[in-house]
Design a protein around this motif. Sequence first.
Motif, PDB file in Angstrom:
ATOM      1  N   ALA A 161       0.806  -1.222   0.000  1.00  0.00           N
ATOM      2  CA  ALA A 161       0.000   0.000   0.000  1.00  0.00           C
ATOM      3  C   ALA A 161       0.841   1.275   0.000  1.00  0.00           C
ATOM      4  CB  ALA A 161      -0.955  -0.001   1.191  1.00  0.00           C
ATOM      5  N   ASN A 162       1.862   1.336   0.830  1.00  0.00           N
ATOM      6  CA  ASN A 162       2.674   2.560   0.914  1.00  0.00           C
ATOM      7  C   ASN A 162       3.354   2.877  -0.402  1.00  0.00           C
ATOM      8  OD1 ASN A 162       1.984   3.038   3.587  1.00  0.00           O
ATOM      9  ND2 ASN A 162       3.744   1.891   4.396  1.00  0.00           N
ATOM     10  N   ALA A 163       3.896   1.855  -1.050  1.00  0.00           N
ATOM     11  CA  ALA A 163       4.549   2.073  -2.344  1.00  0.00           C
ATOM     12  C   ALA A 163       3.529   2.467  -3.409  1.00  0.00           C
ATOM     13  CB  ALA A 163       5.301   0.812  -2.776  1.00  0.00           C
ATOM     14  N   LEU A 164       2.337   1.869  -3.364  1.00  0.00           N
ATOM     15  CA  LEU A 164       1.318   2.153  -4.370  1.00  0.00           C
ATOM     16  C   LEU A 164       0.751   3.562  -4.238  1.00  0.00           C
ATOM     17  CD1 LEU A 164      -0.583  -1.270  -4.421  1.00  0.00           C
ATOM     18  CD2 LEU A 164       0.716  -0.257  -6.310  1.00  0.00           C
ATOM     19  N   ILE A 165       0.614   4.047  -3.018  1.00  0.00           N
ATOM     20  CA  ILE A 165       0.051   5.390  -2.873  1.00  0.00           C
ATOM     21  C   ILE A 165       1.035   6.448  -3.380  1.00  0.00           C
ATOM     22  CG2 ILE A 165       0.874   5.995  -0.534  1.00  0.00           C
ATOM     23  CD1 ILE A 165      -2.024   6.987  -0.001  1.00  0.00           C
ATOM     24  N   GLU A 166       2.334   6.166  -3.294  1.00  0.00           N
ATOM     25  CA  GLU A 166       3.337   7.085  -3.837  1.00  0.00           C
ATOM     26  C   GLU A 166       3.358   7.031  -5.352  1.00  0.00           C
ATOM     27  OE1 GLU A 166       5.045   9.437  -2.293  1.00  0.00           O
ATOM     28  OE2 GLU A 166       3.876   8.865  -0.521  1.00  0.00           O
ATOM     29  N   SER A 167       3.292   5.814  -5.912  1.00  0.00           N
ATOM     30  CA  SER A 167       3.295   5.694  -7.376  1.00  0.00           C
ATOM     31  C   SER A 167       2.022   6.289  -7.970  1.00  0.00           C
ATOM     32  CB  SER A 167       3.432   4.229  -7.792  1.00  0.00           C
ATOM     33  OG  SER A 167       2.272   3.481  -7.451  1.00  0.00           O
ATOM     34  N   GLY A 168       0.941   6.287  -7.192  1.00  0.00           N
ATOM     35  CA  GLY A 168      -0.319   6.835  -7.673  1.00  0.00           C
ATOM     36  C   GLY A 168      -0.312   8.335  -7.866  1.00  0.00           C
ATOM     37  N   LYS A 169       0.719   9.014  -7.374  1.00  0.00           N
ATOM     38  CA  LYS A 169       0.841  10.464  -7.537  1.00  0.00           C
ATOM     39  C   LYS A 169       1.569  10.834  -8.822  1.00  0.00           C
ATOM     40  CE  LYS A 169       1.052  10.982  -2.496  1.00  0.00           C
ATOM     41  NZ  LYS A 169       1.877  11.419  -1.336  1.00  0.00           N
TER      42      LYS A 169
END
Length: 292
Positions: A158-166
Amino acid sequence: MMRPKSPNSINPKLLLIIVLISSFLLFILRSIILSTSTQVIDINPPPRSTNKSKDCSLDCAKIPTSLSEAIIHYATSTITPQQTLKEISVTSKVLDKKSPCNFLVFGLGHDSLMWHSLNHGGRTLFLEEDEAWIEQIKRRFPMLESRHVSYDTKVSQANALIESGKSPECVAISDLRHSICALALKGLPRDVYETQWDLIMVDAPTGYYEEAPGRMAAIYTAGMIARNRDGGGGETHVFVHDVNREVEDKFSREFLCEGYMKKQEGRLRHFVIPSHRDHLDKPFCPLVEKAT
């Protein structure tokens, strides 16, 4: 998760669900009565028939089969939806105004028959991760429309995905089927992308342990479906359940936007997201003035 692992004991919420569905029934009957009262009255009506067996199709209001089945099911079941009455009421009030409409639900559970019934006359489509569960529900409620969907994410990511989502590729308005964003669900049935959904509920997939797929992609995809909506720039109502959990909390704020949030009731958040199709320069999230 929308369905509990084991049947619950008799729950007071059962009575509340019956009240909710009964209220919907009264709403339908009221609409029929109002419609009848506005009809033109013939000043020379035909003589009343003396035949005691009257045509019920003209004088009676029949309960829709889906609604009667829902009332019977919830009245006789000890398993009730996991949303509270107040949480359910947030969505049901929108359905009162929008139905019959297009309603997309991530998750197939014990509340699915209720949502199907509250959207009587519209289309309610359920996306479910568990194929065996789909078959089980189909045997009990064949009128429910459901499709299988696979997820390739894990809560631990989740943490990596929320950053890539930006990243720019994730905030750009484009066809999700061709998106290179890691959060985009690209393998959904074709009509999911091509239907103008009026409501979207995210109450799945499983998200309560590290190896579970989590709702990161479902929340992001719901937001992008809303932004990609065609048809004159309409709005889409998006609901996310279990926002007491970290993933649902952070991802709904990030990708559905606090500026689009209209209400939170318990563990349920309600967002209203406008179409961005005709305004590609519109910010991904609206600016929110912070209190000083």
